[in-house]
Design a protein around this motif. Structure first.
Motif, PDB file in Angstrom:
ATOM      1  N   UNK A  22       0.834  -1.194   0.000  1.00 43.22           N
ATOM      2  CA  UNK A  22       0.000   0.000   0.000  1.00 43.22           C
ATOM      3  C   UNK A  22       0.874   1.252   0.000  1.00 43.22           C
ATOM      4  N   UNK A  23       1.963   1.221   0.753  1.00 43.27           N
ATOM      5  CA  UNK A  23       2.897   2.350   0.779  1.00 43.27           C
ATOM      6  C   UNK A  23       3.518   2.561  -0.593  1.00 43.27           C
ATOM      7  N   UNK A  24       3.930   1.477  -1.246  1.00 43.45           N
ATOM      8  CA  UNK A  24       4.526   1.586  -2.576  1.00 43.45           C
ATOM      9  C   UNK A  24       3.569   2.221  -3.578  1.00 43.45           C
ATOM     10  N   UNK A  48      11.013   0.398  -6.749  1.00 44.93           N
ATOM     11  CA  UNK A  48       9.966  -0.449  -6.174  1.00 44.93           C
ATOM     12  C   UNK A  48       8.580   0.172  -6.351  1.00 44.93           C
ATOM     13  N   UNK A  49       8.499   1.501  -6.346  1.00 41.67           N
ATOM     14  CA  UNK A  49       7.200   2.161  -6.538  1.00 41.67           C
ATOM     15  C   UNK A  49       6.698   1.918  -7.961  1.00 41.67           C
ATOM     16  N   UNK A  54       3.374  -1.104 -12.011  1.00 45.10           N
ATOM     17  CA  UNK A  54       3.310  -1.958 -13.192  1.00 45.10           C
ATOM     18  C   UNK A  54       2.632  -3.285 -12.893  1.00 45.10           C
ATOM     19  N   UNK A  55       2.785  -3.766 -11.674  1.00 48.64           N
ATOM     20  CA  UNK A  55       2.068  -4.976 -11.272  1.00 48.64           C
ATOM     21  C   UNK A  55       0.570  -4.728 -11.321  1.00 48.64           C
ATOM     22  N   UNK A  56       0.162  -3.591 -10.799  1.00 52.83           N
ATOM     23  CA  UNK A  56      -1.257  -3.231 -10.803  1.00 52.83           C
ATOM     24  C   UNK A  56      -1.772  -3.085 -12.239  1.00 52.83           C
ATOM     25  N   UNK A  57      -0.965  -2.459 -13.089  1.00 53.55           N
ATOM     26  CA  UNK A  57      -1.377  -2.256 -14.479  1.00 53.55           C
ATOM     27  C   UNK A  57      -1.510  -3.587 -15.214  1.00 53.55           C
ATOM     28  N   UNK A 263      11.310  -2.977 -13.547  1.00 52.52           N
ATOM     29  CA  UNK A 263      10.031  -3.644 -13.302  1.00 52.52           C
ATOM     30  C   UNK A 263      10.239  -4.944 -12.521  1.00 52.52           C
ATOM     31  N   UNK A 264      11.208  -5.752 -12.933  1.00 47.79           N
ATOM     32  CA  UNK A 264      11.592  -6.983 -12.189  1.00 47.79           C
ATOM     33  C   UNK A 264      10.394  -7.809 -11.757  1.00 47.79           C
TER      34      UNK A 264
END
Length: 273
Positions: A22-24, A48-49, A54-57, A263-264
């Motif tokens: 959530x912080x990220x 990391x942010x 990108x994970x969310x996207x 992105x990793x």
């Protein structure tokens, strides 16, 4: 469990992976202990942010592809995390208003904010249930899930940024296999997973930070992530770095300034034959 009970169960003495995430994402549903741990990760890996976004996207794109191109109308999202709009059901129901989504997590803070996950269209349905990926049968056999999902019809199993919190000792491939075995032909697996493939030394530091905070992690290689899709028909472009999986116009615009190392994240979607 009520929200009041969940609040009593919150452990604010140690950082939690969901609150760090959530912080990220720039959220506000975390505590100082989470912010400190997440800041330590950010010092080691400033991207990391971006990785979290990108994970969310990827989740948004995968959901739209499954709804539009494969007719999926049911989702089981495990490891939901703290709600961040647009949530999976909002994306799915923007394509198919009748879509049904069950969210599952075992974090008391997620339960506290679960009402955000209940705002379904009139035609569709959403539900949040307290469950753990380490006990697939309890999740699948629970009466709550049966109120929303019909397991005789295709279901998309959504495991976003979850399985790297499942160590080898917990049998991650067996857990995913047991979940998929309960779903019929035409179902899908959408998965994203952190990796050290592009910057091993940095991700070893991240592993240490999470482990010392009480959350063991196992970031896997591309081949190891691909094993989760054994027996499934992988959609093009296969197991790919997050921003390279079916990029839309917005993603392509961002991708010009992105590297794989930033992105990793390995991502993929497979269909059960």
């Amino acid at each position: 469990m009520s929200s009041t009970h969940a609040a009593r169960d919150l452990d604010t003495s140690r950082p939690h992976s969901a609150r760090m995430y959530d912080y990220y994402l720039g959220g506000k549903d975390h505590f100082e202990v989470d912010a400190r741990a997440a800041s330590t990760v950010a010092e080691a890996f400033p991207s990391v942010f971006l990785c979290a976004r990108e994970n969310r996207a990827f989740m948004h794109r995968a959901t739209r592809v499954l709804a539009r191109e494969h007719g999926i109308r049911q989702w089981l999202d495990i490891g939901t995390g703290i709600p961040t709009e647009p949530n999976l059901h909002q994306v799915a129901q923007s394509v198919a208003p009748e879509a049904r989504v069950v969210y599952a997590d075992n974090d008391p803070l997620v339960l506290k904010y679960a009402e955000r996950l209940m705002r379904s269209t009139a035609q569709g349905r959403t539900m949040y249930i307290e469950a753990d990926v380490n006990d697939p049968e309890a999740l699948l056999d629970g009466p709550e899930l049966a109120q929303v999902l019909d397991l005789d019809r295709p279901v998309a199993l959504s495991l976003n940024a979850l399985m790297h919190f499942v160590t080898d000792a917990q049998d991650p491939y067996g857990l995913v296999g047991r979940l998929l075995a309960a779903l019929p032909s035409g179902s899908a697996l959408a998965l994203s997973h952190g990796t050290a493939d592009f910057d091993p030394s940095t991700w070893h530091k991240i592993t240490d930070i999470y482990t010392e905070a009480g959350t063991p992690v196992r970031f896997r290689t591309q081949d190891e992530v691909a094993r989760f899709f054994d027996g499934l028909e992988l959609l093009d472009p296969g197991v790919s770095v997050g921003h390279r999986w079916r990029p839309d116009d917005e993603t392509e615009a961002r991708a010009k300034d992105l590297t794989d190392a930033q992105v990793s994240l390995w991502t993929g979607v497979g269909i059960k034959p």
